[in-house]
Design a protein around this motif. Sequence first.
Motif, mmCIF file in Angstrom:
data_model
loop_
_atom_site.group_PDB
_atom_site.id
_atom_site.type_symbol
_atom_site.label_atom_id
_atom_site.label_comp_id
_atom_site.label_asym_id
_atom_site.label_seq_id
_atom_site.Cartn_x
_atom_site.Cartn_y
_atom_site.Cartn_z
ATOM 1 N N GLU A 116 0.779 -1.471 0.045
ATOM 2 C CA GLU A 116 0.212 0.076 -0.164
ATOM 3 C C GLU A 116 0.699 1.179 -0.737
ATOM 4 O OE1 GLU A 116 -3.693 2.572 2.766
ATOM 5 O OE2 GLU A 116 -2.873 0.297 3.232
ATOM 6 N N TYR A 117 1.695 1.378 0.858
ATOM 7 C CA TYR A 117 2.263 2.299 1.154
ATOM 8 C C TYR A 117 4.110 2.326 0.207
ATOM 9 C CZ TYR A 117 -0.095 3.889 5.176
ATOM 10 O OH TYR A 117 -0.615 4.014 6.249
ATOM 11 N N GLY A 118 4.735 1.511 -0.008
ATOM 12 C CA GLY A 118 6.264 1.288 -0.438
ATOM 13 C C GLY A 118 5.518 1.338 -2.527
ATOM 14 N N ILE A 119 4.888 0.859 -2.767
ATOM 15 C CA ILE A 119 4.433 0.639 -4.165
ATOM 16 C C ILE A 119 3.377 1.723 -4.294
ATOM 17 C CG2 ILE A 119 3.018 -0.352 -5.982
ATOM 18 C CD1 ILE A 119 5.425 -2.023 -5.028
ATOM 19 N N VAL A 364 15.421 2.304 -1.383
ATOM 20 C CA VAL A 364 14.788 0.820 -1.475
ATOM 21 C C VAL A 364 13.632 1.204 -2.444
ATOM 22 C CG1 VAL A 364 12.982 -0.866 -0.884
ATOM 23 C CG2 VAL A 364 14.722 -0.167 0.467
ATOM 24 N N PHE A 365 12.589 2.563 -2.138
ATOM 25 C CA PHE A 365 11.360 2.495 -2.822
ATOM 26 C C PHE A 365 11.884 4.091 -4.473
ATOM 27 C CE2 PHE A 365 9.505 1.149 0.793
ATOM 28 C CZ PHE A 365 8.819 -0.297 0.229
ATOM 29 N N ALA A 366 13.217 3.570 -4.167
ATOM 30 C CA ALA A 366 13.725 4.581 -5.619
ATOM 31 C C ALA A 366 14.048 4.046 -6.507
ATOM 32 C CB ALA A 366 14.276 5.754 -4.692
ATOM 33 N N LEU A 380 -2.266 -5.392 -7.349
ATOM 34 C CA LEU A 380 -1.469 -6.180 -6.543
ATOM 35 C C LEU A 380 -1.415 -5.067 -5.377
ATOM 36 C CD1 LEU A 380 -0.493 -8.617 -5.107
ATOM 37 C CD2 LEU A 380 1.989 -7.561 -5.879
ATOM 38 N N CYS A 381 -1.204 -4.263 -5.665
ATOM 39 C CA CYS A 381 -1.220 -3.007 -4.497
ATOM 40 C C CYS A 381 -2.617 -2.783 -3.655
ATOM 41 C CB CYS A 381 -0.901 -1.289 -5.184
ATOM 42 S SG CYS A 381 -0.904 -0.150 -3.804
#
Length: 481
Positions: A116-119, A364-366, A380-381
Motif C-alpha cells: 500500500e505505502y511502498g508501491i 529501496v523505493f527509489a 496487487l497494491c
Amino acid sequence: MPAPRIKSPGALIAESGADREGHGLKRTMGLFQLICFGIGAIVGTGIFVGLSDSVAQAGPAVVVSFVLAAITCVFTALSFAELGGAIPVSGSSYSFAYAGLGESTAFLVGWCLLLEYGISISAVAVGWSQYVNELLHSLTGWQLPAALSAGPGDGGVVNLPAVIVIAMASVLLVRGVRESARATAVMAAVKLVILLAFCAIGYSAFKDGNLTPFSPAGLGGIGAGTTAAFFSYIGFDAITTAGEEAKNPRRDIPIAILVCMGLVTLLYCAVALAAIGAIGGKQVAGRPAALSYVVNEVTGSTVGGGVIAFGAVVAIASVVLAVMYGQTRILMSMSRDGLIPRVFEKVSPRTSTPVAGTLIVAVVFAVPAAFASLDAVMNLCTIGTLAIMAVVNITVIALRRREPGLARSFRVPLYPVGPLLGVGFCLYLMYETGWQTWIQFAVFLAVGLLIYVAYGRRHSTLATEAPEVTTDAADPELQAV
C-alpha cells in the motif's frame, strides 16, 4: 494449536513514543495539521493521473465509481477512526491487528502495508515525473528526454524526476515532523486551490451532451472503474500513523479522518464531472496529464494547463511526503516489536525522527520508481490495501469483544453492521481485481509468512517478555495519552 500472541492496547501505548535509547517522537501535530496531512496523503496521482484510467473503464459514470469507492472507504474510515482514537500509536492497522487478532496476522498486515505505502511511493513518484515534463513544456517548450524521464519498461533508461522527488521528501522527513507538517499544509492548500480553479474552468465549458452515453460499459464498467478509482483514496489511513506525534490523538485523529474523506469525495466527483462535461469522456480516457489537457482544450492556450501541471507537481510531491512518513512510522512500530531489524526503530535525539529508517525506505523505493514499470503491480497494491481494510473492520469487532472497557473517543455507528459492510465492500472490490491478481497476492502472502516464521516469530519481543505484556485487561496507560 497455540494461542495467538496478542499485545494489549495498554502495552502498545506504554511502549510507544520512545525507542530503547529513550529518544522519543514529539507531539507537534494539531487537528489542522492532521487534516492537511490527510489531504496531502490522499489527493495526488489518483485524480491528476489516475482519473483518465477510471474514465476509460466507466465513462461519465466514473462519478458513480468514485462514490462507490468512497463508500467502501467510508465504512473502513469509521473503523480506523475508532481504533485510531483508542490506540493512538504509530503502527496504524499493523498495531490494531496486533491488539485484536494477534502477531502473525499483524505481521502480514505490515507486509501488505509495504504494498500500500511502498508501491504507492514509487507509483506516485512516476506520476510526478509526467507532470514535471508537462510543466517544463508549458513554461519553456522543452521536455526531459525519454531516456531520463521513464524507466526501461516505458521506453526510457532511468526516471530521474521520480528519484528526485523521493530524495526531496526523505530530506524533509529527516529534518523533523514540524517542518514536514508545515510543508504538507502549504502543499495541501495549493492543490485544493488548483483543483477548484480547474472546476471553474471545466464548468465554464460544460455541455450536457458530453455525459452521454452515461455508462457505455454498463455495470461491469462501473465496477472496474470503482476498482481503478479506489487507488485515488489510498492514504487516508496514514492519518493514524501520526498517533504518537499528534497533540490530542484521541480527539483529533477520528475527526481528521472523517473530514478528509468527506472533502476528498466531493472534490473528486466535482473534478470528474468538470473534466468530462468540458470535453467528453472519450477525450479524457487514457490521456496522460488529463487535467492539463482539459484546460488547454477549453482555454485554447497552454498557460492554464501549465498552472494545472504546477498544481499536480505540488500535489503529487505532498503524497510522496505523507506516504513515506506513514511507511517509516509503521516500520518503526514493527521494529520496536522485534518483527523486523532494530535499525528501523532508532530515533535521532536531534531531530526526533527515524533517520536510518527514512533513508532506507527512500533508497529501496527509489529503485522501482527509477527503473520499473509499475502498471503490472497496481492491482496487487489495490488488493493488498483492500485486505488491510477488511482486517481493520474485523479488528473493531474483535476488540469490542476482547476489550469492552477500552477507552474509545469515537465508536463506529450501527455496530456491527458498519464494520461488516466494510468487509463486504472490500471483498467485492478484491473480487473485481481478477484471478491473476489473487494468485499474485497469494504468493505475496506466502512469502511474507515465510519471512515471519524465519525471522519475525523468533525475534519477537513477545517471545521473551513477561506474560503480563500480553494481558487483555484495560491498562491505565490508555488514559494517559
